[in-house]
Design a protein around this motif. Structure first.
Motif: not given
Length: 215
Positions: A1-11
């Motif tokens: 599994e590869r985790e892909h997270e939003l960047k801080a400015h996208e939250l």
């Protein structure tokens, strides 16, 4: 599994500015191919010796099947299985396997692999012999042969005809045998003292097998 997270400015929420919270996961699966990898397995064994007389050196034996299968060369059983399966099941000639292995970072010459394939044939010979005994012990079997091309530098064009015979019995036992020609002596020699039912095609070379009525 590869985790892909939003960047801080996208939250932050574009509507009110509050930070958005996790509410679940979205998974996208992709079927991928991971190329085979070569690896060297080093079997490290501590050697012990008597400190008083400075002799009687001993170390643990290699577990069965873990060490070299024959004297010359150090191929593991997995590599040999891949090589033989590629040659005989996937019909990849050894010169083509040489290029495939080179792309994996390992230089294995065709002559070396040819020697290893021969050694594998010697190692499995007792298994083939046992399969033949089980095959001929049954009262029903079928046989057929097909033409193959054999590389031979002394033959016109560098190749000649050969034959592969397939002998199949119950329950699912099969033995393959190579012969240089299609002459009737080969099936007669393979079957030996076999007694029972034999299903074959109308090739005249089989006729001698049925003359005395034992088959």
């Amino acid at each position: 599994e590869r985790e892909h997270e939003l960047k801080a400015h996208e939250l932050p929420c574009p509507g009110c500015g509050d930070p958005r919270r996790p509410i679940g996961k979205e998974t996208t699966e992709v079927l991928e191919y991971v190329p085979a990898q070569f690896k060297v397995i080093a079997h490290v064994r501590t050697k012990y010796a008597c400190t008083a007389c400075e002799g009687h050196v001993v170390c643990a034996p290699l577990p069965p099947g873990e060490g070299p299968l024959f004297d010359r060369g150090r191929p593991g059983p997995g590599l040999l299985a891949h090589m033989v399966t590629s040659k005989y099941s996937d019909h990849l000639p050894l010169n083509r396997l040489e290029g495939i292995y080179a792309r994996g970072g390992v230089a294995l010459g065709k002559a070396t692999m040819c020697d290893w394939v021969t050694r594998v044939a010697e190692l499995v010979a007792p298994i083939v012999a046992q399969l033949k005994l089980e095959l001929l012990a049954r009262g029903l079997l079928g046989g057929d042969e097909t033409e193959i091309r054999i590389l031979d530098k002394s033959a016109p064009g560098g190749s000649r005809k050969g034959r592969i015979w397939a002998w199949c019995g119950e329950p699912g036992v099969a033995v393959f045998e190579y012969t240089p020609t299609k002459e009737s002596e080969w099936p007669a020699r393979f079957l030996g003292e076999y007694r029972g039912y034999l299903q074959v095609d109308a090739y005249a070379g089989y006729d001698r097998l049925f003359r005395d009525g034992t088959i």
